[in-house]
Motif scaffolding. Sequence first.
Motif, mmCIF file in Angstrom:
data_model
loop_
_atom_site.group_PDB
_atom_site.id
_atom_site.type_symbol
_atom_site.label_atom_id
_atom_site.label_comp_id
_atom_site.label_asym_id
_atom_site.label_seq_id
_atom_site.Cartn_x
_atom_site.Cartn_y
_atom_site.Cartn_z
ATOM 1 N N ARG A 69 8.963 5.159 -1.891
ATOM 2 C CA ARG A 69 8.110 5.964 -2.756
ATOM 3 C C ARG A 69 8.950 6.685 -3.819
ATOM 4 O O ARG A 69 8.758 6.997 -4.864
ATOM 5 C CB ARG A 69 7.672 7.222 -1.646
ATOM 6 N N GLY A 111 4.353 0.860 -2.579
ATOM 7 C CA GLY A 111 3.911 0.780 -0.953
ATOM 8 C C GLY A 111 5.023 0.681 0.027
ATOM 9 O O GLY A 111 4.983 0.713 1.041
ATOM 10 N N ASN A 167 8.054 -1.177 -6.011
ATOM 11 C CA ASN A 167 6.764 -1.258 -5.350
ATOM 12 C C ASN A 167 6.564 -0.155 -4.631
ATOM 13 O O ASN A 167 7.483 0.336 -3.608
ATOM 14 C CB ASN A 167 6.653 -2.493 -4.496
#
Length: 329
Positions: free
Chosen positions: A58, A55, A53
């Motif tokens: 990164r 979010g 993910n």
Amino acid sequence: MKFKAIRIFEEEEKTFVSKIVERSIEELPEGEIVIKVAYSSLNYKDALSSKGNRGVTREFPHTPGIDAAGTIVSSKVDDFEIGEEVLITGYDLGMNTDGGFGEYIRVPASWVVKKPKDLTLKETMIYGTAGFTSALSVYELIANVKPADGEILVIGASGGVGNHSVKFLVKLGYSVVGVVNTEAERDFVLSLGATRTISREEADNTTGKPMLRPEWAGVIDTVGGNPLSTAIRSTKYSGAVTTCGNVAGGDIPTMNVYPFILRGVKLIGIDSVNCPMPKRLDVWNTLAKSWKGKNLESGVVEVSMEGILDKIDEMLAGKLVGRVILKHS
């Protein structure tokens, strides 16, 4: 020095795999403190990070683990000494900084909390981010709602934040109603001292009515979305609702101003990631002393690195009950 860590790799675009690998301390990010991690814990952010993910994390490869507790093995600052037992929850640990799913971490000194003397390292991770977030939620709730005002609803009562909230509120004399999905969750939440439970369907009103029958003196929400909307619309006059999660959605559907301007309901957001250090220390002191219950280990499962990978899948499938902590060998 070599050590083991769980690493999440992106082998193909948007295809992520988890592996237990060998690393060296020299590979860790910059920081003033190196900690040999004894325990970590499983949180929803860790599960999301393990599945790539963006979010949450990164860059990959990456080591999750937003919680860590252990012993300092290297320090570049006077405030912390080699051999001290410490813990970290929040900040960037396990998100974009390699976290507690590795046997060693290196972090900024400003993230580090000295372990309260009345807690073991294991107990700090039984609390972890979940317990700390729960404590912040309960702090806000009890400032606005008293036990005599009525029942407190805990949404997601069998999860990490939820089950700690039930324990704290019961210890403080509140009557608690837990929202659960299964019979196993119901039995677990009642064993923590909740007065009764209701189903997820009962806590998820989809009629679109701007106001619902007032039921709750206060609410601790851990999921967001329409259950949060339902809770706000069914909170009594001058009640308070805290919210700290978004697993059911980041929006608050069917929402309007009426609960706030006609009933004086208060909606309070909870952030545990960047909580100021003075408040952070105060909360941990409270967790170590007056809020520490005899049933702290109730519902806790201790696993190895291999075991926590299975628990990640259970969490994402909504099948995980209670708290999972990782013990490093």
